[in-house]
Scaffold this motif. Structure first.
Motif, PDB file in Angstrom:
ATOM      1  N   ILE A  43       0.812  -1.131  -0.061  1.00 25.81           N
ATOM      2  CA  ILE A  43      -0.019  -0.075   0.021  1.00 25.81           C
ATOM      3  C   ILE A  43       0.646   1.260   0.144  1.00 25.81           C
ATOM      4  N   ALA A  44       1.846   1.446   0.838  1.00 21.70           N
ATOM      5  CA  ALA A  44       2.654   2.490   0.916  1.00 21.70           C
ATOM      6  C   ALA A  44       3.593   2.827  -0.562  1.00 21.70           C
ATOM      7  N   ARG A  45       4.055   1.649  -1.043  1.00 18.82           N
ATOM      8  CA  ARG A  45       4.603   1.722  -2.380  1.00 18.82           C
ATOM      9  C   ARG A  45       3.646   2.384  -3.408  1.00 18.82           C
ATOM     10  N   ALA A  46       2.282   1.619  -3.364  1.00 20.81           N
ATOM     11  CA  ALA A  46       1.529   2.314  -4.242  1.00 20.81           C
ATOM     12  C   ALA A  46       1.100   3.391  -4.220  1.00 20.81           C
ATOM     13  N   GLU A  47       0.883   4.168  -3.001  1.00 25.74           N
ATOM     14  CA  GLU A  47       0.627   5.553  -2.733  1.00 25.74           C
ATOM     15  C   GLU A  47       1.614   6.176  -3.264  1.00 25.74           C
ATOM     16  N   GLU A  48       2.983   6.111  -3.025  1.00 29.87           N
ATOM     17  CA  GLU A  48       4.096   6.590  -3.317  1.00 29.87           C
ATOM     18  C   GLU A  48       4.429   6.802  -4.961  1.00 29.87           C
ATOM     19  N   LYS A  50       1.626   6.624  -7.100  1.00 32.87           N
ATOM     20  CA  LYS A  50       0.644   7.459  -7.155  1.00 32.87           C
ATOM     21  C   LYS A  50       0.840   8.786  -7.185  1.00 32.87           C
ATOM     22  N   SER A  51       1.419   9.229  -5.986  1.00 28.19           N
ATOM     23  CA  SER A  51       1.797  10.738  -6.050  1.00 28.19           C
ATOM     24  C   SER A  51       2.653  11.147  -6.902  1.00 28.19           C
TER      25      SER A  51
END
Length: 100
Positions: A43-48, A50-51
């Motif tokens: 989840i943290a990697r996906a958010e990074e 995406k941003s």
């Protein structure tokens, strides 16, 4: 383990010892393939991604209030292990010049 294997295979030269030394790398590769990443990490990697902004890690973060003690203890243990192994092999080579 490496010392035992070296002693067992010393009459066969360095090549068999080198091949045996590859075994931990193969095990690490297999673990990497079979062990799943934690959901929190995914989840943290996906958010990074995406941003679009990649947060730069700083060495000073290792000494933040919550991590300083662990960083110092871990670094100290690593130093003792490396220095101890170096000293043991250096002493052994000096004590037994025929083997080295």
């Amino acid at each position: 383990m490496a010392a035992i294997i070296t002693l067992l295979l010393r009459d066969h030269g360095w090549r068999p010892v080198f091949v045996v030394g590859i075994a931990p790398a193969v095990v690490a590769l297999l673990v990497r393939l079979w062990v799943k990443e934690p959901e929190r990490w995914i989840i943290a990697r996906a958010e990074e991604r995406k941003s679009g902004v990649r947060r730069r890690q700083r060495l000073a973060e290792l000494f933040a209030p919550g991590l300083a003690r662990s960083t110092v203890v871990g670094s100290g243990l690593a130093f003792v292990a490396v220095f101890g192994l170096w000293g043991a092999t250096k002493l052994d080579a000096d004590a037994h010049p025929r083997v080295a």
